[in-house]
Design a protein around this motif. Sequence first.
Motif, PDB file in Angstrom:
ATOM      1  N   THR A  50       1.036  -1.082   0.013  1.00 21.06           N
ATOM      2  CA  THR A  50       0.175  -0.013  -0.045  1.00 21.06           C
ATOM      3  C   THR A  50       0.830   1.126   0.056  1.00 21.06           C
ATOM      4  N   THR A  61      -3.322  10.029  -4.281  1.00 17.88           N
ATOM      5  CA  THR A  61      -4.143   8.996  -3.950  1.00 17.88           C
ATOM      6  C   THR A  61      -3.468   7.618  -3.338  1.00 17.88           C
ATOM      7  N   GLN A  63      -2.921   3.772  -3.283  1.00 18.92           N
ATOM      8  CA  GLN A  63      -2.924   2.717  -4.208  1.00 18.92           C
ATOM      9  C   GLN A  63      -2.293   1.320  -3.518  1.00 18.92           C
ATOM     10  N   ARG A  65      -0.433  -2.487  -4.691  1.00 16.69           N
ATOM     11  CA  ARG A  65      -0.105  -3.354  -5.781  1.00 16.69           C
ATOM     12  C   ARG A  65       0.384  -4.591  -5.328  1.00 16.69           C
TER      13      ARG A  65
END
Length: 227
Positions: A50, A61, A63, A65
């Motif tokens: 994160t 923002t 995000q 992955r």
Amino acid sequence: MDNRSGIDIPDARGRTGLDQAGRDLTGNPDVVIQDVELLATAWHVLRRTTYDYRGRDGSWTRQQRETYDRGDGATVLLHDPARDTVLLTRQFRFPVYVNGHPDGMFVETAAGLLDGDDPAAAIRREASEELGVEIGELEPVFSVWMSPGSVTERVHCFAATYSTASRTGEGGGLAEDGEDIETVEIGLDEALKRIETGEIADAKTIMMLQWKALDMHRRRPLDVTGR
């Protein structure tokens, strides 16, 4: 998986601290790591990271992955300049089989993970194990990320020459690792044709074959007309 395995308790491969990867990254001020979670450590490592990301418009923002970390690898294209042949491998690859390849039998350049070696030493090892070839001089070509959206692996690509004299072993891979590798020796032109037909569909192999064709064209002496 024990939720502490690979963190403060060794996982099946004796590793700890696997949740620390990426936490100290500071090279990009527009990316701030917030958390790293381990999702799997059965053999290689699957993480979910994160982070906060600042876009080109200046807004931030949050995000997430997932990244698959299997370590870095190396590959080599072996070319016999006297006969204009290349030496490749053929072996079963389940991931391509399950994703549409007719039989999963994949033609590739010799390759393997570094497993703690430097790239040159690793590919010498793999060429010996898979093809029975003792490599002389190695030419570094490029290092590439093959699937940058999800896989961390960087592949170090080399070229080298070989001859019948340098094929000193049987090859075939390591049986204890479940390897059953066939040697494929074909002309360079034929290998390039097999890219067009789809018989060679491995990305690193296509890159190396096309690099070789371009490199040979670049090195070819000009004729008297300058062509």
